[in-house]
Design an enzyme around this catalytic site. Structure first.
Site, PDB file in Angstrom:
ATOM      1  NE  ARG A  94       7.643  -2.612   6.320  1.00  0.00           N
ATOM      2  CZ  ARG A  94       6.360  -2.432   6.509  1.00  0.00           C
ATOM      3  NH1 ARG A  94       5.611  -1.937   5.548  1.00  0.00           N
ATOM      4  NH2 ARG A  94       5.801  -2.776   7.635  1.00  0.00           N
ATOM      5  NE  ARG A 138       1.846  -5.149  10.880  1.00  0.00           N
ATOM      6  CZ  ARG A 138       2.984  -4.980  10.204  1.00  0.00           C
ATOM      7  NH1 ARG A 138       4.126  -5.461  10.679  1.00  0.00           N
ATOM      8  NH2 ARG A 138       2.973  -4.337   9.072  1.00  0.00           N
ATOM      9  CE  LYS A 149      -2.134  -1.189   3.844  1.00  0.00           C
ATOM     10  NZ  LYS A 149      -1.492  -2.499   4.132  1.00  0.00           N
ATOM     11  NE  ARG A 191      -4.930  -1.637   9.984  1.00  0.00           N
ATOM     12  CZ  ARG A 191      -3.900  -1.184   9.272  1.00  0.00           C
ATOM     13  NH1 ARG A 191      -3.989  -0.049   8.624  1.00  0.00           N
ATOM     14  NH2 ARG A 191      -2.801  -1.881   9.213  1.00  0.00           N
ATOM     15  NE  ARG A 228       5.815  -0.452  10.300  1.00  0.00           N
ATOM     16  CZ  ARG A 228       4.708  -0.467   9.546  1.00  0.00           C
ATOM     17  NH1 ARG A 228       4.670   0.198   8.397  1.00  0.00           N
ATOM     18  NH2 ARG A 228       3.655  -1.147   9.928  1.00  0.00           N
TER      19      ARG A 228
HETATM   20  P1  AP5 Z   1       4.749  -1.647   1.853  1.00  0.00           P
HETATM   21  O1  AP5 Z   1       4.462  -0.792   0.689  1.00  0.00           O
HETATM   22  O2  AP5 Z   1       5.473  -1.056   3.011  1.00  0.00           O
HETATM   23  O3  AP5 Z   1       3.411  -2.404   2.337  1.00  0.00           O
HETATM   24  P2  AP5 Z   1       2.157  -1.877   3.124  1.00  0.00           P
HETATM   25  O4  AP5 Z   1       0.969  -2.546   2.549  1.00  0.00           O
HETATM   26  O5  AP5 Z   1       2.143  -0.382   3.181  1.00  0.00           O
HETATM   27  O6  AP5 Z   1       2.490  -2.524   4.532  1.00  0.00           O
HETATM   28  P3  AP5 Z   1       2.351  -1.953   6.006  1.00  0.00           P
HETATM   29  O7  AP5 Z   1       3.071  -2.961   6.873  1.00  0.00           O
HETATM   30  O8  AP5 Z   1       2.808  -0.534   6.115  1.00  0.00           O
HETATM   31  O9  AP5 Z   1       0.860  -2.057   6.228  1.00  0.00           O
HETATM   32  P4  AP5 Z   1       0.136  -2.156   7.545  1.00  0.00           P
HETATM   33  O10 AP5 Z   1      -1.248  -2.052   7.089  1.00  0.00           O
HETATM   34  O11 AP5 Z   1       0.481  -3.323   8.386  1.00  0.00           O
HETATM   35  O12 AP5 Z   1       0.763  -0.937   8.392  1.00  0.00           O
HETATM   36  P5  AP5 Z   1       0.189   0.470   8.843  1.00  0.00           P
HETATM   37  O13 AP5 Z   1       1.321   1.382   8.968  1.00  0.00           O
HETATM   38  O14 AP5 Z   1      -0.998   0.852   8.026  1.00  0.00           O
HETATM   39  O15 AP5 Z   1       5.547  -2.933   1.313  1.00  0.00           O
HETATM   40  C1  AP5 Z   1       6.017  -3.924   2.220  1.00  0.00           C
HETATM   41  C2  AP5 Z   1       7.425  -4.405   1.774  1.00  0.00           C
HETATM   42  O16 AP5 Z   1       7.308  -5.095   0.540  1.00  0.00           O
HETATM   43  C3  AP5 Z   1       8.430  -3.267   1.527  1.00  0.00           C
HETATM   44  O17 AP5 Z   1       9.692  -3.713   1.928  1.00  0.00           O
HETATM   45  C4  AP5 Z   1       8.364  -3.043   0.009  1.00  0.00           C
HETATM   46  O18 AP5 Z   1       9.583  -2.557  -0.481  1.00  0.00           O
HETATM   47  C5  AP5 Z   1       8.064  -4.451  -0.490  1.00  0.00           C
HETATM   48  N1  AP5 Z   1       7.212  -4.487  -1.687  1.00  0.00           N
HETATM   49  C6  AP5 Z   1       6.147  -3.681  -1.976  1.00  0.00           C
HETATM   50  N2  AP5 Z   1       5.581  -4.046  -3.139  1.00  0.00           N
HETATM   51  C7  AP5 Z   1       6.289  -5.126  -3.598  1.00  0.00           C
HETATM   52  C8  AP5 Z   1       6.187  -5.955  -4.759  1.00  0.00           C
HETATM   53  N3  AP5 Z   1       5.233  -5.760  -5.687  1.00  0.00           N
HETATM   54  N4  AP5 Z   1       7.071  -6.977  -4.894  1.00  0.00           N
HETATM   55  C9  AP5 Z   1       8.038  -7.193  -3.956  1.00  0.00           C
HETATM   56  N5  AP5 Z   1       8.201  -6.423  -2.844  1.00  0.00           N
HETATM   57  C10 AP5 Z   1       7.323  -5.409  -2.664  1.00  0.00           C
HETATM   58  O19 AP5 Z   1      -0.382   0.112  10.290  1.00  0.00           O
HETATM   59  C11 AP5 Z   1       0.462  -0.215  11.362  1.00  0.00           C
HETATM   60  C12 AP5 Z   1      -0.352  -0.345  12.646  1.00  0.00           C
HETATM   61  O20 AP5 Z   1      -1.007   0.891  12.947  1.00  0.00           O
HETATM   62  C13 AP5 Z   1      -1.483  -1.371  12.621  1.00  0.00           C
HETATM   63  O21 AP5 Z   1      -1.008  -2.677  12.913  1.00  0.00           O
HETATM   64  C14 AP5 Z   1      -2.407  -0.813  13.720  1.00  0.00           C
HETATM   65  O22 AP5 Z   1      -1.917  -1.129  14.998  1.00  0.00           O
HETATM   66  C15 AP5 Z   1      -2.288   0.682  13.532  1.00  0.00           C
HETATM   67  N6  AP5 Z   1      -3.318   1.239  12.632  1.00  0.00           N
HETATM   68  C16 AP5 Z   1      -3.103   1.847  11.428  1.00  0.00           C
HETATM   69  N7  AP5 Z   1      -4.270   2.243  10.882  1.00  0.00           N
HETATM   70  C17 AP5 Z   1      -5.247   1.889  11.746  1.00  0.00           C
HETATM   71  C18 AP5 Z   1      -6.668   2.017  11.735  1.00  0.00           C
HETATM   72  N8  AP5 Z   1      -7.303   2.586  10.710  1.00  0.00           N
HETATM   73  N9  AP5 Z   1      -7.372   1.513  12.794  1.00  0.00           N
HETATM   74  C19 AP5 Z   1      -6.725   0.936  13.831  1.00  0.00           C
HETATM   75  N10 AP5 Z   1      -5.391   0.781  13.909  1.00  0.00           N
HETATM   76  C20 AP5 Z   1      -4.648   1.258  12.882  1.00  0.00           C
END
Ligand code: AP5
Length: 212
Positions: A129, A171, A15, A90, A160
């Site tokens: 990552r 997660r 994402k 979410r 992270r």
């Molecule tokens: P990346 O682009 O970083 O993936 P992502 O989908 O953004 O993953 P996140 O881990 O950031 O998502 P998340 O939803 O767990 O975290 P968030 O910060 O929202 O890509 C991942 C890796 O793969 C990278 O190394 C990249 O280089 C590689 N990659 C990408 N595309 C690729 C491809 N096509 N091929 C190969 N490699 C690739 O949330 C974190 C925490 O915050 C949650 O756990 C929760 O506690 C809290 N939180 C956030 N939002 C809410 C909400 N709305 N409600 C409640 N809690 C929340």
């Protein structure tokens, strides 16, 4: 017309990666709930410290902590500008709150892009990552050598706390149980597009552009 998008998908689906490409290409505001919490944590705000307790365990931050900050941020975007939401909504309650807030401002989400990736691949990606401390750009770095600096802004790369294997598994489980119901919410409204997310970054981006 400006695009109002939701990027949806499991942890590690790409994402953040795709949001960056989309903002560069379409000049959209990028609103990432996870980045907002991590930014608050770096500033040591009560919100950041509260969110960290849940994030480190891989659990969702409680709705009452999430909702006001996210809706304020989204509604502060000028109504003629487009945006990409990343990590929000979410669960179904958050999706309903977002819908009513946007409707009240005579706006609506145009498309929800669901980036679909198998669970084994998610664990592999998150294990390698590294993220830029300055601009949050994610990189995959495998092997023992120290991670280089960010290609975009030369910031320091770090891992992270919630990319430990136990937190990653939690997660993924939380996504499956609490977040996937949001897919039906948007499918019912005819907004959902499934994007195959296993290909290389450019291939996934191509699928997204075709869907817009
Ligand atoms: P990346 O682009 O970083 O993936 P992502 O989908 O953004 O993953 P996140 O881990 O950031 O998502 P998340 O939803 O767990 O975290 P968030 O910060 O929202 O890509 C991942 C890796 O793969 C990278 O190394 C990249 O280089 C590689 N990659 C990408 N595309 C690729 C491809 N096509 N091929 C190969 N490699 C690739 O949330 C974190 C925490 O915050 C949650 O756990 C929760 O506690 C809290 N939180 C956030 N939002 C809410 C909400 N709305 N409600 C409640 N809690 C929340």
């Amino acid at each position: 017309a400006s695009l109002r998008l939701v990027l949806f998908g499991p942890p590690g689906a790409g994402k953040g990666t795709q949001a960056q490409l989309l903002t560069d290409c379409y000049h959209l505001a990028h609103v990432s709930s996870g980045d907002i919490f991590r930014h608050n944590l770096r500033q040591g705000t009560p919100l950041g410290l509260r969110a960290k307790e849940y994030m480190d365990r891989g659990e969702l931050v409680p709705d009452e902590v999430v909702i006001d900050i996210m809706l304020d941020k989204i509604l502060s975007i000028p109504s003629e500008d487009g945006f990409i939401l990343d990590g929000f909504p979410r669960n179904t309650w958050q999706a309903e709150q977002l819908e009513s807030a946007l409707t009240a401002g005579s706006r609506a989400v145009d498309r929800v892009l669901h980036i679909d990736v198998a669970e084994e691949e998610l664990a592999r990606r998150l294990g390698g990552r590294f993220v830029c401390r300055e601009c949050q750009a994610p990189y995959t770095h495998l092997g023992g050598a120290p991670a280089p600096n960010c290609e975009r802004c030369n910031g320091e790369l770090y891992q992270r706390d919630d990319d430990r294997p136990e937190a990653v598994q939690k997660r993924i489980n939380v996504y499956r149980e609490e977040t996937t119901p949001v897919l039906a919410f948007y499918r019912d409204r005819g907004l959902l597009v499934d994007i195959p997310g296993q290909e290389a970054v450019d291939g996934v981006f191509k699928h997204i552009v075709e869907a817009l």
